[in-house]
Design a protein around this motif. Structure first.
Motif, mmCIF file in Angstrom:
data_model
loop_
_atom_site.group_PDB
_atom_site.id
_atom_site.type_symbol
_atom_site.label_atom_id
_atom_site.label_comp_id
_atom_site.label_asym_id
_atom_site.label_seq_id
_atom_site.Cartn_x
_atom_site.Cartn_y
_atom_site.Cartn_z
ATOM 1 N N MET A 113 0.841 -1.194 0.000
ATOM 2 C CA MET A 113 0.000 0.000 0.000
ATOM 3 C C MET A 113 0.872 1.239 0.000
ATOM 4 O O MET A 113 2.063 1.176 0.289
ATOM 5 C CB MET A 113 -0.897 0.016 1.245
ATOM 6 C CG MET A 113 -0.154 0.303 2.548
ATOM 7 S SD MET A 113 -1.288 0.543 3.916
ATOM 8 C CE MET A 113 -0.161 1.052 5.186
ATOM 9 N N ALA A 114 0.289 2.362 -0.311
ATOM 10 C CA ALA A 114 1.014 3.637 -0.244
ATOM 11 C C ALA A 114 0.081 4.671 0.362
ATOM 12 O O ALA A 114 -1.090 4.752 0.006
ATOM 13 C CB ALA A 114 1.463 4.065 -1.631
ATOM 14 N N LEU A 115 0.627 5.425 1.313
ATOM 15 C CA LEU A 115 -0.119 6.551 1.878
ATOM 16 C C LEU A 115 0.405 7.806 1.224
ATOM 17 O O LEU A 115 1.610 8.025 1.157
ATOM 18 C CB LEU A 115 0.084 6.630 3.394
ATOM 19 C CG LEU A 115 -0.573 7.828 4.089
ATOM 20 C CD1 LEU A 115 -2.079 7.667 4.081
ATOM 21 C CD2 LEU A 115 -0.057 7.983 5.504
ATOM 22 N N VAL A 116 -0.493 8.630 0.694
ATOM 23 C CA VAL A 116 -0.084 9.813 -0.051
ATOM 24 C C VAL A 116 -0.691 11.052 0.583
ATOM 25 O O VAL A 116 -1.880 11.066 0.922
ATOM 26 C CB VAL A 116 -0.525 9.707 -1.531
ATOM 27 C CG1 VAL A 116 -0.067 10.916 -2.309
ATOM 28 C CG2 VAL A 116 0.026 8.428 -2.147
ATOM 29 N N VAL A 117 0.120 12.094 0.776
ATOM 30 C CA VAL A 117 -0.351 13.373 1.283
ATOM 31 C C VAL A 117 -0.024 14.424 0.226
ATOM 32 O O VAL A 117 1.115 14.498 -0.236
ATOM 33 C CB VAL A 117 0.322 13.751 2.611
ATOM 34 C CG1 VAL A 117 -0.201 15.093 3.108
ATOM 35 C CG2 VAL A 117 0.082 12.675 3.663
ATOM 36 N N ALA A 118 -1.008 15.206 -0.197
ATOM 37 C CA ALA A 118 -0.784 16.146 -1.295
ATOM 38 C C ALA A 118 -1.447 17.485 -1.030
ATOM 39 O O ALA A 118 -2.482 17.558 -0.376
ATOM 40 C CB ALA A 118 -1.329 15.559 -2.602
ATOM 41 N N LEU A 119 -0.836 18.545 -1.520
ATOM 42 C CA LEU A 119 -1.480 19.852 -1.587
ATOM 43 C C LEU A 119 -0.982 20.542 -2.836
ATOM 44 O O LEU A 119 0.004 20.131 -3.442
ATOM 45 C CB LEU A 119 -1.195 20.704 -0.351
ATOM 46 C CG LEU A 119 0.213 21.246 -0.137
ATOM 47 C CD1 LEU A 119 0.132 22.464 0.772
ATOM 48 C CD2 LEU A 119 1.102 20.214 0.521
ATOM 49 N N MET A 120 -1.671 21.600 -3.267
ATOM 50 C CA MET A 120 -1.371 22.206 -4.562
ATOM 51 C C MET A 120 -1.393 23.722 -4.474
ATOM 52 O O MET A 120 -2.295 24.300 -3.883
ATOM 53 C CB MET A 120 -2.388 21.747 -5.611
ATOM 54 C CG MET A 120 -2.135 22.300 -7.010
ATOM 55 S SD MET A 120 -3.406 21.770 -8.196
ATOM 56 C CE MET A 120 -3.110 20.003 -8.243
ATOM 57 N N ASP B 143 5.443 4.128 1.121
ATOM 58 C CA ASP B 143 5.141 2.828 0.532
ATOM 59 C C ASP B 143 4.666 1.787 1.539
ATOM 60 O O ASP B 143 4.137 0.750 1.149
ATOM 61 C CB ASP B 143 6.384 2.273 -0.187
ATOM 62 C CG ASP B 143 6.709 3.072 -1.441
ATOM 63 O OD1 ASP B 143 5.821 3.784 -1.933
ATOM 64 O OD2 ASP B 143 7.860 2.991 -1.908
ATOM 65 N N SER B 144 4.856 2.055 2.827
ATOM 66 C CA SER B 144 4.505 1.043 3.826
ATOM 67 C C SER B 144 4.229 1.692 5.163
ATOM 68 O O SER B 144 4.558 2.872 5.382
ATOM 69 C CB SER B 144 5.651 0.028 3.977
ATOM 70 O OG SER B 144 6.801 0.672 4.511
ATOM 71 N N ALA B 145 3.639 0.903 6.048
ATOM 72 C CA ALA B 145 3.394 1.388 7.410
ATOM 73 C C ALA B 145 4.710 1.677 8.109
ATOM 74 O O ALA B 145 4.814 2.622 8.907
ATOM 75 C CB ALA B 145 2.580 0.354 8.187
ATOM 76 N N GLU B 146 5.752 0.881 7.808
ATOM 77 C CA GLU B 146 7.059 1.101 8.426
ATOM 78 C C GLU B 146 7.644 2.442 7.982
ATOM 79 O O GLU B 146 8.256 3.159 8.784
ATOM 80 C CB GLU B 146 8.011 -0.039 8.053
ATOM 81 C CG GLU B 146 7.674 -1.386 8.666
ATOM 82 C CD GLU B 146 6.482 -2.061 8.004
ATOM 83 O OE1 GLU B 146 5.895 -2.960 8.634
ATOM 84 O OE2 GLU B 146 6.156 -1.692 6.849
ATOM 85 N N ALA B 147 7.457 2.780 6.703
ATOM 86 C CA ALA B 147 7.937 4.074 6.216
ATOM 87 C C ALA B 147 7.207 5.216 6.905
ATOM 88 O O ALA B 147 7.818 6.233 7.274
ATOM 89 C CB ALA B 147 7.754 4.158 4.700
ATOM 90 N N ALA B 148 5.913 5.058 7.099
ATOM 91 C CA ALA B 148 5.130 6.085 7.791
ATOM 92 C C ALA B 148 5.615 6.260 9.220
ATOM 93 O O ALA B 148 5.757 7.383 9.717
ATOM 94 C CB ALA B 148 3.655 5.711 7.767
ATOM 95 N N ALA C 165 0.168 10.037 9.856
ATOM 96 C CA ALA C 165 -0.124 8.801 9.138
ATOM 97 C C ALA C 165 -0.709 7.765 10.091
ATOM 98 O O ALA C 165 -0.338 7.706 11.262
ATOM 99 C CB ALA C 165 1.161 8.264 8.504
ATOM 100 N N ASN C 166 -1.647 6.959 9.567
ATOM 101 C CA ASN C 166 -2.243 5.927 10.388
ATOM 102 C C ASN C 166 -1.179 4.926 10.848
ATOM 103 O O ASN C 166 -0.382 4.437 10.062
ATOM 104 C CB ASN C 166 -3.315 5.166 9.587
ATOM 105 C CG ASN C 166 -4.479 6.069 9.269
ATOM 106 O OD1 ASN C 166 -4.783 6.981 10.026
ATOM 107 N ND2 ASN C 166 -5.111 5.820 8.130
ATOM 108 N N ARG C 167 -1.180 4.620 12.130
ATOM 109 C CA ARG C 167 -0.177 3.710 12.668
ATOM 110 C C ARG C 167 -0.662 2.272 12.536
ATOM 111 O O ARG C 167 -1.820 1.998 12.550
ATOM 112 C CB ARG C 167 0.103 4.048 14.137
ATOM 113 C CG ARG C 167 0.764 5.422 14.300
ATOM 114 C CD ARG C 167 1.017 5.711 15.769
ATOM 115 N NE ARG C 167 1.668 7.019 15.933
ATOM 116 C CZ ARG C 167 2.980 7.188 15.925
ATOM 117 N NH1 ARG C 167 3.782 6.160 15.764
ATOM 118 N NH2 ARG C 167 3.493 8.390 16.090
#
Length: 325
Positions: A1-8, A236-241, A323-325
């Motif tokens: 999975m990937a967690l993505v945070v974006a703003l513009m 890319d992963s919960a560990e990265a978060a 990020a969700n733990r």
């Protein structure tokens, strides 16, 4: 999975004509107006092309003292496809029987012509087509170019944009410079040297010791029409978060938007309405830049979640995501 945070960040056209309902499926909208109340100034300028002969200038060269008219009519203009002013464009259009582009009516989004029938035709595009960032009109170009010191600048943007190279936590990642002032975007994590391709810069995210965090990167993409940019944090992963949150310590993962002298931030009513940046003391409904709402989502599924705004005043706004733990 990937967690993505974006703003513009996006530049705005304060004088843009809203596309009509009939033109919603076109990349541009066209409108026409006869020379009337809205064009009084342009029509008056056009009339000034042929000067009046008054009692006090009968002795001027080229004037017959016993006549009310000039001896010779003004020479018609040399025919061209463009003219500097509306007055010149109307005269040229009428003399040459062709539409003439009015240079001082151009904008990144608008093209205006004078017609032989004495009408103005305005074409408005949804995306920017040109910029005069260097004082002359030229096509937009969103590609990133290397600057001295390791920074990057957008080649031919509507608003001057610059990206940093590697940076410490809390450093300024991107700056956008308008005629009214400068806006900065900071991020609460450290970033390594980016890899750059065309209009995209990809930064590795660093931990507290300055080492790369596996599966964490910040991607900044300049809009194809060079009106703004979008930073996206990809995990890319919960560990990265977990590692990114640990690197930010108690501050949390956040983006901070700051307005320099001459600009101020307009507090949005909700997190979903984004942040408007306006000239200091100016019309709050006419922004020079707009920061669209930040949000996060999981590529495994589910709806995007808007990022919480934890602080907002006239000079800065902070957007935080845990990020969700």
């Amino acid at each position: 999975m990937a967690l993505v945070v974006a703003l513009m960040f996006v530049g705005t056209d304060a004088g843009a004509v809203e596309p009509t309902a009939e033109a919603t499926d076109k990349p541009w909208a066209e409108s026409a107006a006869t020379v009337g109340e809205s064009l009084t100034d342009a029509a008056d300028q056009a009339l000034e092309v042929v000067p009046d002969v008054a009692e006090d200038n009968r002795d001027a060269p080229g004037v017959d003292a016993d006549a009310e008219e000039w001896d010779e009519s003004p020479e018609p203009p040399e025919c061209a496809n463009e003219a500097a002013t509306a007055a010149d464009a109307f005269w040229m259009a009428a003399s040459c029987g062709r539409d003439v582009l009015i240079l001082d009516e151009l904008s990144p989004w608008d093209t205006v012509y004078a017609t032989p029938q004495g009408r103005l035709v305005r074409e408005t595009t949804v995306v920017a087509e040109r910029t005069n960032i260097d004082g002359e009109w030229s096509p937009v170009d969103p590609r990133l170019e290397v600057e001295s010191g390791g920074a990057f600048r957008v080649a031919s943007p509507v608003v001057e944009m610059e990206l940093a190279g590697s940076m410490e936590p809390g450093g300024v990642l991107a700056s956008l410079t308008t005629d009214d002032g400068e806006v900065g975007l900071s991020v609460s994590v450290g970033l390594g040297d980016p890899s750059v391709e065309e209009n995209r810069a990809t930064y590795p995210v660093l931990d507290e010791g300055g080492a790369r965090i596996a599966g964490a990167q910040l991607v900044v993409r300049v809009a194809p029409d060079a009106t703004g940019l979008t930073p996206v944090l990809v995990l890319d992963s919960a560990e990265a978060a977990e590692a990114v949150l640990a690197a930010t310590e108690s501050s949390g993962l956040s983006f901070e938007i700051s307005a320099g002298q001459g600009l101020e931030l307009v507090e949005p009513k909700t997190d979903e309405s984004g942040v408007r940046i306006v000239p200091e003391g100016g019309d709050t409904e006419v922004p020079v830049l707009q920061v669209l709402p930040a949000y996060q989502w999981d590529s495994a599924g589910g709806d995007p979640v808007f990022v919480r705004r934890i602080r907002n005043d006239a000079t800065s706004a902070v957007l935080e995501s845990r990020a969700n733990r």
